[in-house]
Design a protein around this motif. Structure first.
Motif, PDB file in Angstrom:
ATOM      1  N   TRP A 169       0.855  -1.180   0.000  1.00 54.22           N
ATOM      2  CA  TRP A 169       0.000   0.000   0.000  1.00 54.22           C
ATOM      3  C   TRP A 169       0.895   1.236   0.000  1.00 54.22           C
ATOM      4  CZ3 TRP A 169      -5.404  -0.350   2.350  1.00 54.22           C
ATOM      5  CH2 TRP A 169      -5.871  -1.664   2.341  1.00 54.22           C
ATOM      6  N   PHE A 170       0.389   2.322  -0.561  1.00 53.87           N
ATOM      7  CA  PHE A 170       1.240   3.507  -0.697  1.00 53.87           C
ATOM      8  C   PHE A 170       0.377   4.731  -0.946  1.00 53.87           C
ATOM      9  CE2 PHE A 170       3.220   6.408  -3.772  1.00 53.87           C
ATOM     10  CZ  PHE A 170       4.360   6.800  -3.083  1.00 53.87           C
ATOM     11  N   GLY A 171       0.772   5.865  -0.363  1.00 56.65           N
ATOM     12  CA  GLY A 171       0.081   7.121  -0.596  1.00 56.65           C
ATOM     13  C   GLY A 171       1.060   8.239  -0.908  1.00 56.65           C
ATOM     14  N   GLY A 172       0.687   9.107  -1.814  1.00 58.03           N
ATOM     15  CA  GLY A 172       1.509  10.257  -2.171  1.00 58.03           C
ATOM     16  C   GLY A 172       0.820  11.037  -3.265  1.00 58.03           C
ATOM     17  N   SER A 173       0.905  12.366  -3.226  1.00 56.72           N
ATOM     18  CA  SER A 173       0.162  13.196  -4.169  1.00 56.72           C
ATOM     19  C   SER A 173       1.028  13.841  -5.237  1.00 56.72           C
ATOM     20  CB  SER A 173      -0.579  14.306  -3.407  1.00 56.72           C
ATOM     21  OG  SER A 173      -1.507  13.762  -2.490  1.00 56.72           O
ATOM     22  N   ARG A 216      -5.242  10.002 -12.383  1.00 55.46           N
ATOM     23  CA  ARG A 216      -3.800  10.083 -12.625  1.00 55.46           C
ATOM     24  C   ARG A 216      -3.111   8.765 -12.284  1.00 55.46           C
ATOM     25  NH1 ARG A 216      -2.182  14.532  -8.755  1.00 55.46           N
ATOM     26  NH2 ARG A 216      -0.046  14.035  -9.467  1.00 55.46           N
ATOM     27  N   ALA A 217      -3.497   8.168 -11.156  1.00 54.47           N
ATOM     28  CA  ALA A 217      -2.877   6.914 -10.744  1.00 54.47           C
ATOM     29  C   ALA A 217      -3.237   5.780 -11.698  1.00 54.47           C
ATOM     30  CB  ALA A 217      -3.294   6.567  -9.317  1.00 54.47           C
ATOM     31  N   ARG A 218      -4.493   5.731 -12.136  1.00 54.07           N
ATOM     32  CA  ARG A 218      -4.897   4.701 -13.093  1.00 54.07           C
ATOM     33  C   ARG A 218      -4.118   4.838 -14.394  1.00 54.07           C
ATOM     34  NH1 ARG A 218     -11.398   4.826 -11.973  1.00 54.07           N
ATOM     35  NH2 ARG A 218     -11.487   3.007 -10.566  1.00 54.07           N
ATOM     36  N   ALA A 237       5.282  10.408  -6.863  1.00 53.02           N
ATOM     37  CA  ALA A 237       4.534   9.438  -6.081  1.00 53.02           C
ATOM     38  C   ALA A 237       3.516   8.700  -6.943  1.00 53.02           C
ATOM     39  CB  ALA A 237       3.819  10.138  -4.921  1.00 53.02           C
ATOM     40  N   ILE A 238       2.812   9.436  -7.789  1.00 55.33           N
ATOM     41  CA  ILE A 238       1.816   8.815  -8.667  1.00 55.33           C
ATOM     42  C   ILE A 238       2.499   7.834  -9.613  1.00 55.33           C
ATOM     43  CG2 ILE A 238       0.160   9.242 -10.504  1.00 55.33           C
ATOM     44  CD1 ILE A 238      -0.910  10.144  -7.858  1.00 55.33           C
ATOM     45  N   GLY A 249       1.949   3.705  -9.839  1.00 55.21           N
ATOM     46  CA  GLY A 249       1.587   3.023 -11.061  1.00 55.21           C
ATOM     47  C   GLY A 249       2.499   1.861 -11.406  1.00 55.21           C
ATOM     48  N   GLN A 250       3.756   1.976 -11.026  1.00 55.10           N
ATOM     49  CA  GLN A 250       4.731   0.947 -11.372  1.00 55.10           C
ATOM     50  C   GLN A 250       4.794  -0.209 -10.379  1.00 55.10           C
ATOM     51  OE1 GLN A 250       8.710   2.060 -12.844  1.00 55.10           O
ATOM     52  NE2 GLN A 250       8.071   4.197 -12.710  1.00 55.10           N
TER      53      GLN A 250
END
Length: 389
Positions: free
Chosen positions: A173-177, A208-210, A181-182, A186-187
């Motif tokens: 799991w990971f969070g960042g704006s 953006r993440a998708r 980070a995005i 994704g990778q």
């Protein structure tokens, strides 16, 4: 939909920004919260990380034996620990808990804290290192022998002899704006986390993440971290929100916002921009209140309202793609019960504990006149029917 709860290893209270109403967060108290979350049917618990918290790994390892099915979302800190040592720790805890470990990748957002831990990398360099770290970590945790020479990390013949229960490894799991980070999400990660922002902003981050994941031939799942203040009526909920910050002074807000200003975390900057340090502009979206962020770092928003209002907002985020919600409330023990009682019947949860009225193994509500079992609340029954519709 999955609901998680939160273990407040950095402290707990009935009021923010003051010692009034504060309570000692020792192992006994954390055990009560973990066992309550386990019994009530929460999917798991998030344990925070950083110098203001008890160590997340020791906390998780010490609490897991007191729970049966609860999952523990525990942080790894690239740049603070070796990726191979971290992978072995994760494999051990996953085996010893029979597959109840989840991994929260935290790059860090406070340069002062990073310096104290021996990391002097810039924001961009931390994401470069995290990318290398996860490539090594994922390979080792999956049972591969890894050789890697990069800008920040180098390993030769890196491997572990004991695999985790979950395959290929406990979910990341990971969070960042920020843009880096995005791209990292994704990778390399499985679940992308966002803090509670207005729906349009959340929709933009998910898109953006998708897109980043699609560029690498991958898909992501999504989660949200935020607080909840739910009461029987909307008026009671908003009164509780005001009570939570009733001891917060202007000086306390100014000191907190000054401390947060040193952070290079884009997510923290977005949280601060929601309220601007002002008390008179805290409802930033219907039922989304930014008052927690006046003095608390990280997740700074709360859903506030009666059960139907809060459930509607949760479903709105769910329709955007959020599958998992990590909730918390002050104080965390009592609010774990309140959220389960008021919200669980209104939400399409993946799993919960069997209702006590179906499998009555002990007192459920105080007995009436010593020998009459109390009836199920009419309102709960009506709420459940509305949720199904």
């Amino acid at each position: 939909m999955q609901l998680f709860w939160f273990l407040p290893t950095h402290g707990d209270s009935r009021h923010l920004g003051t010692t009034h109403g504060a309570r000692s967060v020792n192992h006994h108290y954390l055990r009560q919260i973990a066992q309550a979350a386990d019994e009530l049917g929460y999917e798991g618990v998030l344990i925070p990380t950083g110098r203001s918290c008890e160590d997340a790994w020791i906390a998780a390892a010490s609490l897991m034996p007191f729970t049966e099915r609860l999952k523990f979302l525990v942080a790894i800190r690239p740049g603070i620990i070796s990726p191979t040592v971290s992978a072995r720790q994760a494999a051990t805890l996953d085996r010893f808990s029979n597959g109840r470990l989840l991994i929260n990748v935290v790059t860090g957002g406070d340069p002062d804290e990073q310096h104290g831990d021996g990391s002097f990398l810039s924001h961009a360099e931390r994401y470069e290192l995290t990318d290398e770290f996860l490539r090594i970590w994922r390979g080792v945790a999956a049972g591969e022998t890894v050789n890697h020479t990069g800008k920040h990390l180098r390993v030769e013949n890196a491997r572990t002899l004991y695999r985790p229960v979950q395959t290929p490894y406990p979910p990341l799991w990971f969070g960042g704006s920020s843009d880096p980070a995005i791209e990292l999400a994704g990778q390399q990660v499985d679940v992308y986390l966002t803090w509670g922002e207005p729906p349009a902003d959340v929709a933009d981050k998910i898109a953006r993440a998708r897109s980043a994941a699609a560029r690498h031939g991958r898909t992501l799942r999504f989660g949200m971290r935020l607080h909840v203040i739910v009461r029987e009526t909307s008026e009671q909920a908003w009164q509780a929100a005001e009570e939570l910050i009733s001891y917060v002074t202007d000086d306390t807000i100014a000191a907190a916002q000054k401390a947060f200003s040193r952070f290079d975390s884009v997510g923290q900057q977005r949280m601060a921009a929601l309220h601007g340090g002002r008390r008179d502009q805290l409802e930033v979206s219907p039922n989304l209140w930014a008052g927690v962020g006046l003095v608390r770092g990280g997740a700074g928003t709360a859903l506030v309202g009666n059960p139907q209002e809060v459930a509607a907002r949760i479903k709105e985020y769910s329709e955007l793609g959020i599958e998992t919600f990590i909730f918390s409330g002050y104080p965390h023990l009592e609010e774990a019960y309140r959220v389960a009682e008021l919200l669980f019947p209104l939400l399409p949860l993946e799993q919960t504990r069997a209702p006590a009225q179906i499998n009555l193994t002990g007192p459920f509500g105080e007995m009436i006149a010593n020998d009459i079992v109390p009836p199920t609340r009419l309102r709960q029954s009506e709420d459940a029917r509305e949720a199904q519709v």
